[in-house]
Motif scaffolding. Structure first.
Motif: not given
Ligand code: HEM
Length: 441
Positions: A104, A111, A175, A257-258, A264, A268, A315, A321, A379, A382-383, A387, A392
């Protein structure tokens, strides 16, 4: 004493912003320095109103620091595209646990490389391959909860523990491939219990270091053989090991991540349970849906629409940032050190896109056309987009169907949503009684 004095002094971000405003050709964003961390607790719609009063980019304070809020998905996307290199995502600092830290907060080539490796290992078909196990984890957690007698006032905390167990177990299976009911599954789950016994620990201490090492060493031993452990072929770790892509950074990331994702996910699930209790007829309709039949092309099931509506209503909230240098955006100065909040919840409540926006209405998502990416982006933009968005949603659908199939949830405590430590949550008193769903006509 010193601590109290320091708390009263203006923070670096505020002092710097004031100094820059004196000499900059560009003004700071409008808006007086209200304390967002305080006012929002009383009024969830505060930012929506503020954006109509002073414009879509405005300043405020939160926890003593200068915050700049940006409302509008197209605007937020443009800001991140034009100034992404100067905006560092705010998240856990995990470098003391493994090299390069959390995906993140990685930038640039690191990245791109690690995200690419991860995306290759997230496979849609794994959800189908694991469906039965995932369903059992959700159904078992709910059945145990229903079978335990408790006073109504204990329901809220017990229900959160139940949802946490269900979400954690589902993520551990998908995972790492650990199968529910095996000693390996119990070992990993016990590790997570030690990693965050009361929720995500923002600053990992010695207990987190020890629990992290325990989970990591156990997984390394499990995957050390020529073949993956039984059931682990259809898991993210299984794919990474098979492709020879695993290193300490990726493994550390998967473990955390888990840890973050379970929070998260169970949050939800909690919203889903809340709306399931509020709208029993919808839950019954979900119970009647044929889970094995794919919806017609281009359409989605009611269960999936229900989950997406909960993402919209509750949610998904914001991206954060920190500005690493001064930025001029739409003629306004976003000074170095400011925290930038790109709002998601507010555009998701735009009446022009979502009529009667505060009403929970899954039917918005069962038509032929969805809102565009500049209207709905739970979700991210940007980059760093999530994922695991599809995963989810898939896990939430499995959980919701397990709930609908066997139970009718009845709320034991009501109230308005509250701002929790990280996110908005149903009322603290919200728990449920689970009544068995009788045979349906
Ligand atoms: C349950 C609903 C979920 C929502 C609403 C959600 C939402 C988001 C959002 C908005 C971001 C972007 C964050 C940013 O730009 O600063 C993000 C990134 C990310 N989320 Fe989720 N997420 C969820 C579930 C999960 C789950 C279950 C995992 C892993 C088990 C996860 C892992 C990640 C990771 C690793 C990133 C960063 C990716 C990167 O930086 O390339 N998320 N999530």
């Amino acid at each position: 004493m010193l601590k109290r004095l320091r708390a009263r002094l203006p923070r670096r971000s505020v002092v710097y912003a004031r100094a820059r405003a004196l000499i900059s050709r560009h003004p700071l964003p409008p808006g007086d320095l209200v304390r967002l961390d305080v006012v929002e607790k009383q009024d969830r719609t505060f930012l929506l109103r503020r954006a109509t009063e002073v414009g879509p980019i405005f300043k405020a304070l939160a926890w003593g620091d200068l915050w700049v809020c940006v409302v509008g998905l197209e605007r937020g996307r443009r800001l991140l595209r034009e100034h992404g290199a100067a905006l560092r995502p705010v998240t856990l600092q995990l470098e003391p646990l493994f090299p390069k830290g959390f995906l993140r907060q990685m930038q640039g080539e690191d990245h791109r490389r690690y995200r690419k490796a991860l995306l290759r290992a997230i496979r849609g078909e794994d959800l189908a391959a694991n469906r039965r196990g995932l369903d059992t984890i959700a159904a078992d957690a709910l059945a145990r909860y229903a079978a335990t007698p408790r006073a109504d006032e204990d329901a809220a905390a017990d229900f959160i523990r139940t949802l946490n167990a269900a979400a954690s177990g589902m993520l551990v299976q998908i995972f790492f491939g650990s199968q529910f009911g095996t000693p390996a599954f119990d070992r990993v789950m016990a590790g997570y219990q030690r990693l965050g016994p009361y929720g995500l620990v923002w600053q990992p201490g010695p207990a987190q270091h020890a629990a992290f090492a325990e989970i990591r060493d156990f997984l390394l031993a499990e995957f050390a053989g020529a073949a993956p452990p039984p059931g682990a072929e259809a898991s993210i770790l299984g794919h990474l090991v098979r492709e020879g892509a695993l290193d300490a950074t990726l493994l550390g990331n998967l473990i955390y991540m888990v840890e973050m994702g379970r929070y998260d996910t169970y949050s939800l699930f909690r919203w889903l349970a809340k709306y399931a209790a509020d709208f029993p007829a919808l839950l019954e309709a979900i119970a009647r849906e044929d889970a094995s039949a794919a919806p017609p092309a281009g359409r989605r099931s009611l269960a999936e629409a229900f989950v997406i509506e909960a993402l919209r209503t509750d949610q998904s909230e914001r991206l954060t940032r920190v500005a690493l240098r001064d930025i001029v955006f739409d003629g306004l100065l976003i000074p170095r050190h400011a925290t930038v909040r790109v709002c998601l919840w507010e555009p998701h409540h735009a009446a022009a896109v979502f009529p009667d926006p505060f009403r929970f209405d899954p039917a918005r998502w069962t038509g032929e056309k969805d809102p565009g990416a500049d209207e709905f982006a739970p979700f991210g933009l940007d980059a760093h987009q999530c994922p695991f968005g599809d995963l989810a949603i898939g896990l939430a659908v499995i959980f919701l169907r397990a709930l609908a199939r066997a139970w009718v949830p009845v709320a034991t405590g009501e109230g308005l949503p509250v701002k929790g430590l990280y996110h908005w949550e149903p009322a603290s008193r919200f728990g449920v009684k689970l009544r068995p769903r009788g045979p349906m006509a």
